[in-house]
Design an enzyme around this catalytic site. Structure first.
Site, PDB file in Angstrom:
ATOM      1  N   SER A  23       0.874  -1.082   0.097  1.00  0.00           N
ATOM      2  CA  SER A  23      -0.155  -0.007  -0.074  1.00  0.00           C
ATOM      3  C   SER A  23       1.070   1.226   0.011  1.00  0.00           C
ATOM      4  CB  SER A  23      -0.885   0.044   1.163  1.00  0.00           C
ATOM      5  OG  SER A  23      -0.128  -0.044   2.446  1.00  0.00           O
ATOM      6  N   GLU A  25       1.404   5.471   0.670  1.00  0.00           N
ATOM      7  CA  GLU A  25       0.864   6.582   1.395  1.00  0.00           C
ATOM      8  C   GLU A  25       1.310   8.153   0.850  1.00  0.00           C
ATOM      9  OE1 GLU A  25       1.118   6.350   5.715  1.00  0.00           O
ATOM     10  OE2 GLU A  25       1.747   8.677   5.852  1.00  0.00           O
ATOM     11  N   ARG A 115      -5.136   9.641  16.350  1.00  0.00           N
ATOM     12  CA  ARG A 115      -5.154  10.801  17.346  1.00  0.00           C
ATOM     13  C   ARG A 115      -4.638  12.391  16.663  1.00  0.00           C
ATOM     14  NH1 ARG A 115      -1.678  12.039  22.203  1.00  0.00           N
ATOM     15  NH2 ARG A 115      -0.451  12.788  20.620  1.00  0.00           N
ATOM     16  N   ASP A 117      -1.037  14.455  15.948  1.00  0.00           N
ATOM     17  CA  ASP A 117       0.007  15.498  16.856  1.00  0.00           C
ATOM     18  C   ASP A 117      -0.350  16.589  17.596  1.00  0.00           C
ATOM     19  OD1 ASP A 117       2.001  13.515  16.966  1.00  0.00           O
ATOM     20  OD2 ASP A 117       2.476  14.115  14.690  1.00  0.00           O
ATOM     21  N   ALA A 136      -7.253   7.986  19.935  1.00  0.00           N
ATOM     22  CA  ALA A 136      -7.425   7.497  18.591  1.00  0.00           C
ATOM     23  C   ALA A 136      -8.584   6.199  18.748  1.00  0.00           C
ATOM     24  CB  ALA A 136      -6.255   6.744  18.063  1.00  0.00           C
ATOM     25  N   ARG A 175      -6.863  -1.271  22.957  1.00  0.00           N
ATOM     26  CA  ARG A 175      -8.061  -0.552  22.755  1.00  0.00           C
ATOM     27  C   ARG A 175      -8.664  -0.101  21.525  1.00  0.00           C
ATOM     28  NH1 ARG A 175      -6.114   1.638  27.871  1.00  0.00           N
ATOM     29  NH2 ARG A 175      -5.079   3.098  26.792  1.00  0.00           N
ATOM     30  N   PHE A 227      12.974  13.382  10.557  1.00  0.00           N
ATOM     31  CA  PHE A 227      11.584  12.888  10.759  1.00  0.00           C
ATOM     32  C   PHE A 227      11.847  11.755  11.883  1.00  0.00           C
ATOM     33  CE2 PHE A 227      10.236  13.047   5.971  1.00  0.00           C
ATOM     34  CZ  PHE A 227       9.695  14.249   6.162  1.00  0.00           C
ATOM     35  N   HIS A 277       3.843  -1.129   3.712  1.00  0.00           N
ATOM     36  CA  HIS A 277       3.078   0.097   3.574  1.00  0.00           C
ATOM     37  C   HIS A 277       4.292   1.011   3.322  1.00  0.00           C
ATOM     38  CE1 HIS A 277      -0.016   3.316   4.024  1.00  0.00           C
ATOM     39  NE2 HIS A 277       0.603   3.972   4.693  1.00  0.00           N
ATOM     40  N   ARG A 283       6.542  10.607  -4.066  1.00  0.00           N
ATOM     41  CA  ARG A 283       7.500  10.263  -5.314  1.00  0.00           C
ATOM     42  C   ARG A 283       7.381   8.641  -5.668  1.00  0.00           C
ATOM     43  NH1 ARG A 283      10.182  14.921  -7.237  1.00  0.00           N
ATOM     44  NH2 ARG A 283      10.012  16.342  -5.467  1.00  0.00           N
TER      45      ARG A 283
HETATM   46  P1  FAD Z   1      -3.143   7.239  20.308  1.00  0.00           P
HETATM   47  O1  FAD Z   1      -3.557   5.698  19.887  1.00  0.00           O
HETATM   48  O2  FAD Z   1      -4.279   7.929  20.925  1.00  0.00           O
HETATM   49  O3  FAD Z   1      -1.943   7.226  21.135  1.00  0.00           O
HETATM   50  C1  FAD Z   1      -1.406   8.450  21.521  1.00  0.00           C
HETATM   51  C2  FAD Z   1      -0.767   8.327  22.991  1.00  0.00           C
HETATM   52  O4  FAD Z   1      -1.738   8.387  23.901  1.00  0.00           O
HETATM   53  C3  FAD Z   1       0.273   7.091  22.884  1.00  0.00           C
HETATM   54  O5  FAD Z   1       1.379   7.682  23.876  1.00  0.00           O
HETATM   55  C4  FAD Z   1      -0.778   6.294  23.597  1.00  0.00           C
HETATM   56  O6  FAD Z   1       0.084   5.265  24.669  1.00  0.00           O
HETATM   57  C5  FAD Z   1      -1.549   7.118  24.510  1.00  0.00           C
HETATM   58  N1  FAD Z   1      -2.911   6.723  24.917  1.00  0.00           N
HETATM   59  C6  FAD Z   1      -3.900   6.310  24.042  1.00  0.00           C
HETATM   60  N2  FAD Z   1      -5.075   5.828  24.467  1.00  0.00           N
HETATM   61  C7  FAD Z   1      -4.910   6.283  25.866  1.00  0.00           C
HETATM   62  C8  FAD Z   1      -5.785   6.049  26.667  1.00  0.00           C
HETATM   63  N3  FAD Z   1      -7.210   5.692  26.572  1.00  0.00           N
HETATM   64  N4  FAD Z   1      -5.358   6.886  27.909  1.00  0.00           N
HETATM   65  C9  FAD Z   1      -3.960   7.203  28.181  1.00  0.00           C
HETATM   66  N5  FAD Z   1      -3.155   7.456  27.243  1.00  0.00           N
HETATM   67  C10 FAD Z   1      -3.596   6.851  26.123  1.00  0.00           C
HETATM   68  N6  FAD Z   1      -0.670  12.410  12.153  1.00  0.00           N
HETATM   69  C11 FAD Z   1      -1.252  13.150  11.575  1.00  0.00           C
HETATM   70  O7  FAD Z   1      -1.575  14.300  12.043  1.00  0.00           O
HETATM   71  N7  FAD Z   1      -2.148  13.016  10.088  1.00  0.00           N
HETATM   72  C12 FAD Z   1      -1.854  11.899   9.798  1.00  0.00           C
HETATM   73  O8  FAD Z   1      -2.347  11.604   8.485  1.00  0.00           O
HETATM   74  C13 FAD Z   1      -0.819  10.841  10.297  1.00  0.00           C
HETATM   75  N8  FAD Z   1      -0.903   9.469   9.707  1.00  0.00           N
HETATM   76  C14 FAD Z   1      -0.325   8.561  10.401  1.00  0.00           C
HETATM   77  C15 FAD Z   1       0.040   7.256   9.753  1.00  0.00           C
HETATM   78  C16 FAD Z   1       0.714   6.316  10.493  1.00  0.00           C
HETATM   79  C17 FAD Z   1       0.995   5.047   9.795  1.00  0.00           C
HETATM   80  C18 FAD Z   1       1.367   6.742  11.815  1.00  0.00           C
HETATM   81  C19 FAD Z   1       2.136   5.548  12.343  1.00  0.00           C
HETATM   82  C20 FAD Z   1       1.445   8.012  12.272  1.00  0.00           C
HETATM   83  C21 FAD Z   1       0.472   8.859  11.904  1.00  0.00           C
HETATM   84  N9  FAD Z   1       0.189  10.243  12.072  1.00  0.00           N
HETATM   85  C22 FAD Z   1      -0.476  11.099  11.562  1.00  0.00           C
HETATM   86  C23 FAD Z   1       1.011  10.465  13.399  1.00  0.00           C
HETATM   87  C24 FAD Z   1       0.008  10.185  14.779  1.00  0.00           C
HETATM   88  O9  FAD Z   1      -1.246  11.194  14.555  1.00  0.00           O
HETATM   89  C25 FAD Z   1       0.786  10.554  15.976  1.00  0.00           C
HETATM   90  O10 FAD Z   1       1.912   9.685  16.201  1.00  0.00           O
HETATM   91  C26 FAD Z   1      -0.170  10.961  17.163  1.00  0.00           C
HETATM   92  O11 FAD Z   1       1.005  11.344  18.234  1.00  0.00           O
HETATM   93  C27 FAD Z   1      -0.371   9.511  17.861  1.00  0.00           C
HETATM   94  O12 FAD Z   1      -1.533   8.959  17.033  1.00  0.00           O
HETATM   95  P2  FAD Z   1      -2.427   7.534  17.491  1.00  0.00           P
HETATM   96  O13 FAD Z   1      -3.358   7.460  16.444  1.00  0.00           O
HETATM   97  O14 FAD Z   1      -1.193   6.601  17.630  1.00  0.00           O
HETATM   98  O15 FAD Z   1      -2.762   7.984  18.882  1.00  0.00           O
END
Ligand code: FAD
Length: 305
Positions: A23, A25, A115, A117, A136, A175, A227, A277, A283
């Site tokens: 896939s 991105e 979630r 950043d 998330a 979760r 990065f 992925h 590119r």
């Molecule tokens: P979560 O799963 O919510 O985790 C974030 C943090 O909170 C972790 O430290 C986790 O341990 C903690 N946590 C989670 N749930 C709980 C809870 N219930 N209680 C307490 N702590 C908790 N960012 C963008 O802005 N746009 C994008 O398009 C994007 N695409 C991405 C694609 C991939 C494949 C990856 C790996 C990352 C991407 N990111 C993107 C970055 C991502 O948004 C960040 O890394 C963000 O900080 C974490 O997102 P997450 O979905 O893992 O969050």
């Protein structure tokens, strides 16, 4: 044939037998020139028949309209399956649900739920939007409530930069799956052992969905190191050594980048990994060459003799 590693790593049985899949991105373009580059890249990579192509959602939700436009154009003009990234940042639950509904109405059936950043940048304290989804896993549950989607989520082989421990991350991943995610895509990594150790921990945690490795072909080492610093991914010395002295030598850098990423994916495939992925950076060239070496070739329509 490269033997599959004898049960050292707990890949799913289905993963060990299945054919290779990829896939890609992309990120939504900011300028007309970037838009041209993106569409040339999509056109070049499309014949490789990826499982899906995903489009990122800018930090702080900043690319909302551009992400939509790109995803919708992929649906309208190609036979590719788009996956729209969506984050919890800077929006209420109702606003996010509306985005989800509009994707569904447009024919999108796959969301990469994140979630996001902190709006003030990585390293700043993350504050959920008042009335927004906090994590998330909450977004995944919200998507599930709103419409029928395949949902992928993020995973971090070297621990999420905000997490105190990998164990906390594994709970967070669990979760997300319990809320309805069916695939995790990893942050990029350069040491395959890091990925395999992570998959072992994930499986020991009772998680059995595919953990698809995110591959970043390193064309610009300085940029990749930046990065990696922000993402909490280790940059091994051997990688720095491979690119040493090539800062001003684009042509050689490209050849080295292809060799490095090809070694990585062939080693992963040799250990039974079947899905990859690619962070394409919009590119096509490098990713196309790497896929070619994985044996992934343009799908040619069969013509009766
Ligand atoms: P979560 O799963 O919510 O985790 C974030 C943090 O909170 C972790 O430290 C986790 O341990 C903690 N946590 C989670 N749930 C709980 C809870 N219930 N209680 C307490 N702590 C908790 N960012 C963008 O802005 N746009 C994008 O398009 C994007 N695409 C991405 C694609 C991939 C494949 C990856 C790996 C990352 C991407 N990111 C993107 C970055 C991502 O948004 C960040 O890394 C963000 O900080 C974490 O997102 P997450 O979905 O893992 O969050």
């Amino acid at each position: 044939m490269v033997p599959v590693h004898p049960n050292k790593y707990r890949l799913l049985a289905a993963e060990r037998r299945a054919p290779l899949r990829v896939s890609f991105e992309f990120f939504p373009p900011k300028t007309e020139e970037m838009e041209r580059t993106l569409w040339e890249s999509i056109a070049r990579l499309a014949p490789l028949a990826p499982s899906f192509v995903s489009v990122t959602y800018g930090a702080g939700g900043s690319t909302r309209e551009r992400t939509h436009a790109t995803v919708k154009r992929i649906l309208a003009e190609t036979a590719l399956v788009p996956a729209a990234h969506l984050t919890c940042v800077a929006a209420t639950q109702e606003e996010v649900d509306e985005v989800v509904r509009s994707y569904h109405a447009a024919g999108v059936r796959h969301i990469v739920a994140l979630r996001g950043d902190p709006p003030d940048g990585i390293g700043a304290r993350y504050e959920p939007h008042p009335g927004g989804y906090a994590h998330a896993c909450d977004l995944v549950a919200g998507i599930r409530r709103t419409a029928d989607f395949e949902i992928s989520v993020a995973a971090f082989p070297e621990k999420h930069p905000e997490s105190a421990s990998l164990a906390g991350d594994l709970d967070a991943l669990k979760r997300k799956i319990d809320s309805g995610a069916s695939r995790a895509i990893t942050q990029f990594f350069f040491e395959n052992d890091t990925y395999f150790r992570f998959v072992d921990r994930v499986r020991a945690h009772g998680i059995d969905i595919p953990i698809v490795p995110g591959i970043l072909p390193v064309q610009n080492f300085k940029q990749a190191r930046n990065f990696a610093e922000r993402a909490g991914a280790a940059v091994p010395q051997w990688l720095a050594d491979r690119f040493e002295g090539l800062d001003d030598d684009v042509a050689t850098r490209r050849l080295v980048a292809c060799a490095v990423a090809t070694e990585q994916v062939l080693a992963l495939a040799g250990q039974g990994v079947t899905d990859f992925h690619f962070y394409t950076m919009n590119r096509a060239e490098l990713v196309y060459a790497i896929c070619h070496q994985l044996g992934i070739r343009p799908a040619v329509a069969k013509v009766a003799a």
